[in-house]
Scaffold this motif. Sequence first.
Motif: not given
Length: 479
Positions: A61-69, A71-75, A265-272, A323-324
């Motif tokens: 989820n966080m480490g793949s599919s949420l990045l592909f679409v 929603n989330w990103s990695k900092i 603390d390595d995930y952020r919400i995606s700019k997209t 993310p919220g």
Amino acid sequence: MKLKYTSIILSGTLLLLLASCKKELVKVNVNPNATQNPQPDYLLTGVIKNMADTYWGVEDNMGSSLLFVQNWSKIQYTDPDRYIFTNASFQGLWTTAYTKGVINLNQIIKLADAQANPNYKGVALVLRSWVFTLLTDQYGDVPYKQSINIDQYLTPAYDAQRDVYFALLDDLKAAQSSLDPSGKAILGDAIYSGNIASWKKFANSLRLRIALRIADREPDKAKQVLADIQAEGSGYISSNSEIAQLVYVDSPNQNPISNLFDTRDDYRISKTIVDQLFALNDPRLPVYATPTQDATPQTYVGVPNGLLVGDASSLGLTKTSKPGAYFRAPHAPAVIISYAEVLFDQAEAVARGFIAGNAADFYNQAVTASLQQYGIGNTAISTYINSAAVKYDASNYKKSIGNQKWIALFGQGLEAFAEWRRLDYPQLQPAVAGTLNGKIPVRFIYPGTEQSLNGASYKAAVANQGADVLTTKLWFDVN
């Protein structure tokens, strides 16, 4: 002669000793912590928890599919956001689905038959169908027929994705026949607390999801499935109170996203998605994103997907949005199928001519349900759904539904990934420093263990489906 009898006596003694040793070894090799008489209620709770953790967790989820679409990103540690994976990267979903999902659900089905409680069987068939949907949505061809008889087939053959979807539709139809609200009660149900009428709606909602998954390839079959659902009469999930979800509790059984943010603390919400929510003046922005720790002009700042490590780090942990808080809360639910999704699906079914109704009405109800799911008030909802950018476009239903469904599925990475591939909206740009020559992944690669432990079946699947790479389109992904 004496020597002969002595040999016979010694041989007999040795056989007795070996038999005795074998019995002792059997006793020694019994797990003292495992029940010898598994109960369906305990198995059911375990399956729900294990699958929800996997569906809502880190690896898939966080480490793949949420990045592909996007929603989330990695900092930090941005390799996954740049589509850099190994053949061990997608092991979690595969292993958990088969060893903690399918096997235990098969056991529940056997126990249900033995105990003459068809409601356990119906619930297990619904959950097993969901598990297999997750598998085939991500990998494509997967073991189905032989995997549900794993005692006979230790190296199960893979089934074509079309055949898997068709088999799951049959299983869900059978589940409806087994589920009886006036039948025997069940325990261990962490989703609906034993409410069988709700499970019947869950089953139909999953049938609707799969019918649309195959709609571009098999429209006649999809239309027939929806007619069968209408004739069956139990309906779909029909309110936010009926969402199929696991609501988590306190540590150590908190939401896996909450668990991750306790220590990392390595995930952020995606700019997209932040940019899209700003553009639509979407009231879900404060729910989906957290204000930056340091004051910034926009308050909510997303991170572009797929930056190099140095470029991502330079944006600053305190000047970008996590993310919220809703999604990072210990009790945040793992949503399997939402009311909003079911309404979007019905809107699409009308637009395709599969069912009667008004697509725009279903669409507006879907957007409303998503906003209400997160506590948005009626005034804000009315303003939002009447804005020009949100209004339903009958000339391009895939665009209207695809864009809004993508927003509504925020956090549900695996489902959002499947729907983005199917509807082709929103039209995403590849990761900034992506490694796939300007492409976004469209599937998971098979776990490396399949090549070593089930090599012949793996090779047959690859020969049928195409190269085992992230860019090979699956059967349902037509465009």
